[in-house]
Scaffold this active site. Structure first.
Site, PDB file in Angstrom:
ATOM      1  N   ARG A  55     -42.426  -7.450 -79.435  1.00  0.00           N
ATOM      2  CA  ARG A  55     -43.129  -6.880 -80.483  1.00  0.00           C
ATOM      3  C   ARG A  55     -42.289  -7.442 -81.768  1.00  0.00           C
ATOM      4  O   ARG A  55     -42.975  -7.644 -82.780  1.00  0.00           O
ATOM      5  CB  ARG A  55     -43.295  -5.412 -80.741  1.00  0.00           C
ATOM      6  CG  ARG A  55     -44.309  -4.861 -79.645  1.00  0.00           C
ATOM      7  CD  ARG A  55     -44.603  -3.435 -80.226  1.00  0.00           C
ATOM      8  NE  ARG A  55     -45.668  -2.845 -79.146  1.00  0.00           N
ATOM      9  CZ  ARG A  55     -46.683  -3.277 -79.112  1.00  0.00           C
ATOM     10  NH1 ARG A  55     -47.324  -4.340 -79.844  1.00  0.00           N
ATOM     11  NH2 ARG A  55     -47.526  -2.566 -78.286  1.00  0.00           N
TER      12      ARG A  55
ATOM     13  N   ASP B 198     -58.339  -3.598 -81.458  1.00  0.00           N
ATOM     14  CA  ASP B 198     -59.596  -3.076 -81.350  1.00  0.00           C
ATOM     15  C   ASP B 198     -60.092  -1.643 -81.706  1.00  0.00           C
ATOM     16  O   ASP B 198     -60.905  -1.175 -82.446  1.00  0.00           O
ATOM     17  CB  ASP B 198     -60.333  -3.493 -79.946  1.00  0.00           C
ATOM     18  CG  ASP B 198     -59.318  -2.850 -78.783  1.00  0.00           C
ATOM     19  OD1 ASP B 198     -58.340  -2.444 -79.110  1.00  0.00           O
ATOM     20  OD2 ASP B 198     -60.066  -3.052 -77.630  1.00  0.00           O
TER      21      ASP B 198
ATOM     22  N   THR C 169     -34.518 -22.506 -54.146  1.00  0.00           N
ATOM     23  CA  THR C 169     -34.104 -21.403 -53.890  1.00  0.00           C
ATOM     24  C   THR C 169     -34.325 -20.404 -54.918  1.00  0.00           C
ATOM     25  O   THR C 169     -33.927 -19.002 -54.824  1.00  0.00           O
ATOM     26  CB  THR C 169     -32.542 -21.284 -53.451  1.00  0.00           C
ATOM     27  OG1 THR C 169     -31.981 -22.264 -54.508  1.00  0.00           O
ATOM     28  CG2 THR C 169     -32.395 -22.125 -52.045  1.00  0.00           C
TER      29      THR C 169
ATOM     30  N   ILE D 274     -50.211  -8.436 -80.350  1.00  0.00           N
ATOM     31  CA  ILE D 274     -49.448  -9.350 -79.732  1.00  0.00           C
ATOM     32  C   ILE D 274     -50.273  -9.658 -78.364  1.00  0.00           C
ATOM     33  O   ILE D 274     -50.069 -10.752 -77.976  1.00  0.00           O
ATOM     34  CB  ILE D 274     -48.054  -8.870 -79.179  1.00  0.00           C
ATOM     35  CG1 ILE D 274     -48.090  -7.800 -78.437  1.00  0.00           C
ATOM     36  CG2 ILE D 274     -47.065  -8.953 -80.335  1.00  0.00           C
ATOM     37  CD1 ILE D 274     -46.675  -7.392 -77.707  1.00  0.00           C
ATOM     38  N   ASP D 275     -51.219  -8.660 -78.020  1.00  0.00           N
ATOM     39  CA  ASP D 275     -51.908  -9.067 -76.620  1.00  0.00           C
ATOM     40  C   ASP D 275     -52.807  -9.738 -76.604  1.00  0.00           C
ATOM     41  O   ASP D 275     -53.293 -10.310 -75.623  1.00  0.00           O
ATOM     42  CB  ASP D 275     -52.470  -7.446 -76.438  1.00  0.00           C
ATOM     43  CG  ASP D 275     -51.660  -6.468 -76.182  1.00  0.00           C
ATOM     44  OD1 ASP D 275     -50.381  -6.672 -75.488  1.00  0.00           O
ATOM     45  OD2 ASP D 275     -51.595  -5.210 -76.502  1.00  0.00           O
TER      46      ASP D 275
ATOM     47  N   HIS E 183     -40.309  -3.849 -75.692  1.00  0.00           N
ATOM     48  CA  HIS E 183     -40.405  -3.815 -77.014  1.00  0.00           C
ATOM     49  C   HIS E 183     -39.939  -5.137 -77.660  1.00  0.00           C
ATOM     50  O   HIS E 183     -40.364  -5.442 -78.737  1.00  0.00           O
ATOM     51  CB  HIS E 183     -40.186  -2.566 -77.667  1.00  0.00           C
ATOM     52  CG  HIS E 183     -41.124  -1.486 -77.365  1.00  0.00           C
ATOM     53  ND1 HIS E 183     -40.893  -0.663 -76.418  1.00  0.00           N
ATOM     54  CD2 HIS E 183     -42.128  -0.978 -78.118  1.00  0.00           C
ATOM     55  CE1 HIS E 183     -42.137   0.072 -76.346  1.00  0.00           C
ATOM     56  NE2 HIS E 183     -42.797  -0.110 -77.411  1.00  0.00           N
TER      57      HIS E 183
ATOM     58  N   ASP F 181     -55.985  -9.561 -77.014  1.00  0.00           N
ATOM     59  CA  ASP F 181     -57.373  -9.145 -76.183  1.00  0.00           C
ATOM     60  C   ASP F 181     -58.415  -8.938 -76.997  1.00  0.00           C
ATOM     61  O   ASP F 181     -59.105  -8.195 -76.492  1.00  0.00           O
ATOM     62  CB  ASP F 181     -56.570  -7.749 -75.766  1.00  0.00           C
ATOM     63  CG  ASP F 181     -56.049  -6.832 -76.750  1.00  0.00           C
ATOM     64  OD1 ASP F 181     -56.264  -7.140 -77.953  1.00  0.00           O
ATOM     65  OD2 ASP F 181     -55.819  -5.537 -76.592  1.00  0.00           O
TER      66      ASP F 181
ATOM     67  N   ARG G 167     -51.393  -4.575 -70.515  1.00  0.00           N
ATOM     68  CA  ARG G 167     -52.052  -3.775 -69.503  1.00  0.00           C
ATOM     69  C   ARG G 167     -53.270  -4.062 -68.962  1.00  0.00           C
ATOM     70  O   ARG G 167     -53.662  -3.918 -67.643  1.00  0.00           O
ATOM     71  CB  ARG G 167     -52.076  -2.236 -70.352  1.00  0.00           C
ATOM     72  CG  ARG G 167     -50.834  -1.532 -70.082  1.00  0.00           C
ATOM     73  CD  ARG G 167     -50.817   0.036 -70.481  1.00  0.00           C
ATOM     74  NE  ARG G 167     -49.680   0.429 -70.749  1.00  0.00           N
ATOM     75  CZ  ARG G 167     -49.325   0.820 -72.017  1.00  0.00           C
ATOM     76  NH1 ARG G 167     -50.130   0.478 -73.097  1.00  0.00           N
ATOM     77  NH2 ARG G 167     -48.213   1.113 -72.367  1.00  0.00           N
TER      78      ARG G 167
HETATM   79  P1  ADP Z   1     -55.018  -1.085 -81.737  1.00  0.00           P
HETATM   80  O1  ADP Z   1     -55.566  -1.253 -83.042  1.00  0.00           O
HETATM   81  O2  ADP Z   1     -53.705  -1.825 -81.645  1.00  0.00           O
HETATM   82  O3  ADP Z   1     -55.908  -1.395 -80.520  1.00  0.00           O
HETATM   83  P2  ADP Z   1     -55.032   1.732 -81.312  1.00  0.00           P
HETATM   84  O4  ADP Z   1     -55.859   1.878 -79.876  1.00  0.00           O
HETATM   85  O5  ADP Z   1     -53.874   2.781 -80.798  1.00  0.00           O
HETATM   86  O6  ADP Z   1     -54.303   0.477 -81.502  1.00  0.00           O
HETATM   87  O7  ADP Z   1     -55.643   2.176 -82.462  1.00  0.00           O
HETATM   88  C1  ADP Z   1     -55.163   2.523 -83.803  1.00  0.00           C
HETATM   89  C2  ADP Z   1     -55.681   3.701 -84.568  1.00  0.00           C
HETATM   90  O8  ADP Z   1     -56.760   3.139 -84.881  1.00  0.00           O
HETATM   91  C3  ADP Z   1     -55.586   5.019 -83.864  1.00  0.00           C
HETATM   92  O9  ADP Z   1     -54.305   5.630 -83.974  1.00  0.00           O
HETATM   93  C4  ADP Z   1     -56.738   5.706 -84.475  1.00  0.00           C
HETATM   94  O10 ADP Z   1     -56.142   5.969 -86.130  1.00  0.00           O
HETATM   95  C5  ADP Z   1     -57.757   4.383 -84.928  1.00  0.00           C
HETATM   96  N1  ADP Z   1     -58.787   4.731 -83.739  1.00  0.00           N
HETATM   97  C6  ADP Z   1     -58.735   4.172 -82.491  1.00  0.00           C
HETATM   98  N2  ADP Z   1     -59.864   4.338 -81.905  1.00  0.00           N
HETATM   99  C7  ADP Z   1     -60.735   5.173 -82.758  1.00  0.00           C
HETATM  100  C8  ADP Z   1     -62.067   5.635 -82.346  1.00  0.00           C
HETATM  101  N3  ADP Z   1     -62.728   5.503 -81.536  1.00  0.00           N
HETATM  102  N4  ADP Z   1     -62.643   6.178 -83.689  1.00  0.00           N
HETATM  103  C9  ADP Z   1     -61.886   6.291 -85.077  1.00  0.00           C
HETATM  104  N5  ADP Z   1     -60.466   5.885 -85.025  1.00  0.00           N
HETATM  105  C10 ADP Z   1     -59.942   5.234 -83.968  1.00  0.00           C
END
Ligand code: ADP
Length: 319
Positions: free
Chosen positions: A253, A103, A215, A127-128, A250, A130, A172
């Site tokens: 992953r 996300d 047990t 992997i989550d 990890h 979510d 998490r």
């Molecule tokens: P995931 O994609 O697995 O949820 P992250 O939350 O670490 O992983 O997000 C991956 C990358 O996406 C971050 O390192 C950042 O570069 C970008 N990103 C995350 N949130 C934002 C945001 N609010 N605005 C712009 N880029 C974002």
């Protein structure tokens, strides 16, 4: 659209490579030029792009991780940084971008699209599991199978020693890895962040089980559902059991993607490229039942993931 780029972002997940392969091969077959971006948004900002051909994705379908690598790029939240990234695409004539990630990565993709007019398509790779809009994300099935392997191995030794195995898995905010691996691994307890539990009661049941001759037990703990040391202390104290903690970390992953993840990778990658070609952009792909779906990225991000309470209720009746 003549040129597209692909990046992987956020936490890596098994199946990302298979998906990169699917995107590259589909795009080449449809006559597009394809660029890979090294290290996600970080590489996009630092202009780390390279042209990919069919051979670039040889021999990767079976490998975990991502050949494009991934990195956190907090600066991507700044409009000025996104402007630099967009210019690196525009100066090459790249009009479409496939983002494989979770996300956070989708939020970055949406911001890039809204601000700079880059056409984006998101593929859920984490992997989550979510993301609410899709039944499964790429990498989840492999991660759960890795946890199952660990549960099987730990069961052997815990049963031999009459011990309780407390296995900490990733998650998490989302307990899906714990829930699915707990059900399929025959865990006695599954502790997830979304559903409150009474630890005293858990410990009391383990005590009663011991007294009735059972047990050894397996408890699956999602990392957001409590502190493993505190849980161990209370269960040991009340039940008198020898509790051993294993944190899988990890390990979850990595690994060669399962059939299910390779199939998802192929379907997601193919659909993503077709969406770009058809001009249907700022969308994300997913799976509902047997069907590959796509929907607007903003709509997808607005959906709130919830745990399957029915599955959780069922799990409680299986031990
Ligand atoms: P995931 O994609 O697995 O949820 P992250 O939350 O670490 O992983 O997000 C991956 C990358 O996406 C971050 O390192 C950042 O570069 C970008 N990103 C995350 N949130 C934002 C945001 N609010 N605005 C712009 N880029 C974002």
């Amino acid at each position: 659209m003549k040129k597209i780029a692909i990046l992987t972002s956020g936490g890596d997940a098994p199946g990302m490579n298979a998906c990169i392969r699917a995107c590259v091969r589909t795009a080449l077959n449809k006559g597009l030029e394809v660029y890979g971006v090294d290290r996600g948004y970080k590489g996009l900002v630092e202009d780390d792009l390279f042209e990919m051909d069919s051979k670039s994705v040889c021999d990767i379908i079976q490998r975990g991780g991502t050949i494009l690598k991934t990195a956190r790029c907090l600066e991507f939240q700044q409009p000025e940084t996104r402007e630099i990234a967009a210019n690196n695409l525009k100066k090459r004539g790249i009009e479409g971008l496939v983002v494989i990630g979770g996300d956070g990565s989708f939020t970055g993709a949406k911001a890039l699209s809204d601000q700079c007019g880059i056409n984006v398509v998101g593929i859920p790779g984490t992997i989550d599991n979510d993301l609410a809009y899709t039944d499964y994300t790429l990498g989840f099935d492999t991660a759960v199978n890795t946890v199952l392997w660990a549960i099987n191995a730990l069961r052997d030794t815990m049963t031999s020693h009459d011990r309780v195995s407390l296995i900490k898995v990733m998650g998490r905010r989302c307990g899906d890895i714990a829930l699915y691996s707990g059900i399929c691994g025959g865990a006695e307890y599954i502790l997830v962040p979304e559903i409150p539990y009474d630890l005293q009661k858990v410990a009391q049941t383990i005590k009663e089980n011991r007294e009735n001759g059972k047990t050894a037990s397996v408890i699956i703990l999602a990392e957001g559902a409590g502190n493993e040391n505190e849980i161990k202390t209370i269960i040991s104290l009340i039940s008198g059991s020898d509790v051993k903690i294993t944190t899988l970390g990890h390990l979850q992953r990595g690994g060669s993607p399962t059939m299910a993840d390779r199939m998802l990778a192929a379907k997601f990658g193919s659909r993503a490229i077709y969406l770009l070609i058809e001009g249907k952009t700022n969308r994300v792909v997913g799976i509902k039942g047997q069907n590959v779906i796509d929907l607007d990225i903003t709509e997808a991000l607005s959906q709130k993931k919830e745990i399957d309470k029915e599955l959780y209720r069922m799990a409680a009746e299986l031990c």
